[in-house]
Design an enzyme around this catalytic site. Sequence first.
Site, PDB file in Angstrom:
ATOM      1  N   HIS A 229       0.855  -1.190   0.000  1.00  0.00           N
ATOM      2  CA  HIS A 229       0.000   0.000   0.000  1.00  0.00           C
ATOM      3  C   HIS A 229       0.890   1.238   0.000  1.00  0.00           C
ATOM      4  O   HIS A 229       1.659   1.453   0.935  1.00  0.00           O
ATOM      5  CB  HIS A 229      -0.913  -0.004   1.226  1.00  0.00           C
ATOM      6  CG  HIS A 229      -1.661   1.283   1.397  1.00  0.00           C
ATOM      7  ND1 HIS A 229      -2.701   1.645   0.579  1.00  0.00           N
ATOM      8  CD2 HIS A 229      -1.507   2.303   2.269  1.00  0.00           C
ATOM      9  CE1 HIS A 229      -3.169   2.825   0.944  1.00  0.00           C
ATOM     10  NE2 HIS A 229      -2.451   3.251   1.972  1.00  0.00           N
ATOM     11  N   ASP A 231       0.738   5.283  -0.228  1.00  0.00           N
ATOM     12  CA  ASP A 231      -0.034   6.522  -0.280  1.00  0.00           C
ATOM     13  C   ASP A 231       0.549   7.429  -1.353  1.00  0.00           C
ATOM     14  O   ASP A 231       1.740   7.730  -1.338  1.00  0.00           O
ATOM     15  CB  ASP A 231       0.014   7.235   1.071  1.00  0.00           C
ATOM     16  CG  ASP A 231      -0.874   6.565   2.107  1.00  0.00           C
ATOM     17  OD1 ASP A 231      -2.084   6.462   1.851  1.00  0.00           O
ATOM     18  OD2 ASP A 231      -0.364   6.142   3.158  1.00  0.00           O
ATOM     19  N   ASP A 341      -7.677   1.708   2.788  1.00  0.00           N
ATOM     20  CA  ASP A 341      -7.133   2.604   3.809  1.00  0.00           C
ATOM     21  C   ASP A 341      -7.943   3.884   3.927  1.00  0.00           C
ATOM     22  O   ASP A 341      -7.422   4.921   4.284  1.00  0.00           O
ATOM     23  CB  ASP A 341      -5.668   2.931   3.479  1.00  0.00           C
ATOM     24  CG  ASP A 341      -4.929   3.494   4.685  1.00  0.00           C
ATOM     25  OD1 ASP A 341      -5.223   3.069   5.824  1.00  0.00           O
ATOM     26  OD2 ASP A 341      -4.071   4.360   4.504  1.00  0.00           O
TER      27      ASP A 341
END
Length: 357
Positions: A229, A231, A341
């Site tokens: 993951h 961002d 998320d």
Amino acid sequence: MHIEAWEAPGEPVPFSEAVLQQFEEFTIGAPWGMTWFHVTGTVPTQWDIPSSDRVELVVDLGFIDGIPGFQAEALIWSADGDIISAIEPLNRAVTLGAEPGQSVELYIEAASNPDIGRGFSFEQTPFAERPVIPGEPLYRLRRLAIAHWNRQVWEFLQDLAVLAGLAEQLPDSLPRRAKILYAIDAALDLIDPQDVVGTVGSARAPLLEALAHPAHASAHRIHAVGHAHIDSAWLWPIWETRRKVARTFSNVLRLLEENGDFTFSASSAQQYAWLKQDHPALFARVKQRLAEGRFVPVGGQWVEPDSNLPSGESLARQFLQGKQFFLEEFGIEPTEVWIPDSSGYSGALPQIAAADR
């Protein structure tokens, strides 16, 4: 290893520009900032490297123990400008593919990211913007060396870790837990600390026997797929996100090459687009693995968006533009929603997702 360094001013620079700079002598223990390292050396001729083993470059940028990321990292380049893989706190070695007596030449694009993950507090850092980065570097280079990676020793450690972890989860009353602890005890008795390589083969025997026992017939079967993951914009500049994508994807490609049964998934068309723009050769390798079905795009959106503030039109365009990219570049249309998320979800998401299918 012989180490030279060039301190890059301002924002990161591409490989083609960095290699033309004047590199200066650098020593272990010295501080560094936004730095390119040039390292050369020779694999010791006296090393005996079996076909199952390999030669690695081991790097410690001055990592902070206890957190897997959110700090110093680096991208490893060949002298010809090809990305090899990346270095992070829990991944401190890169395979060289060199034999005893062969010379090694590499460039290391080191990222002096501030520590924002200590204690997993993720507090706002005062060092997120270029004008306020401290005058003193945040890290000191601790290690940079050629090493012999021994497969038998590595697999022994993995067997030991798996069994120890399983024993921690099993009830004290279960006979299998007692058998696992007995196997670990027997393995440690067979390891000679003065001759680990020579005794690790016999020491693995009790561990392999313990691992061979099947789980209960009613136990679940778990299938795991790799994922990272990333961002796209959080507590770091966009240019660092772009470098992070390259570091992550290059490591994934290495893992896919080394493990035939490994599959990886990644979202966000924007990150693939950045990779295509910044590192077209690396993007082509990703595209090849995508065609094989082992590197899987998920989510179908341009990024993993906030789901509370955007309008319905904005969320719809996330799918439309994201899917268009995946279809045009890879001929693949992701059909799932992938926003793991988000701090909440819009009530409009189900109908938008259904419409986009």
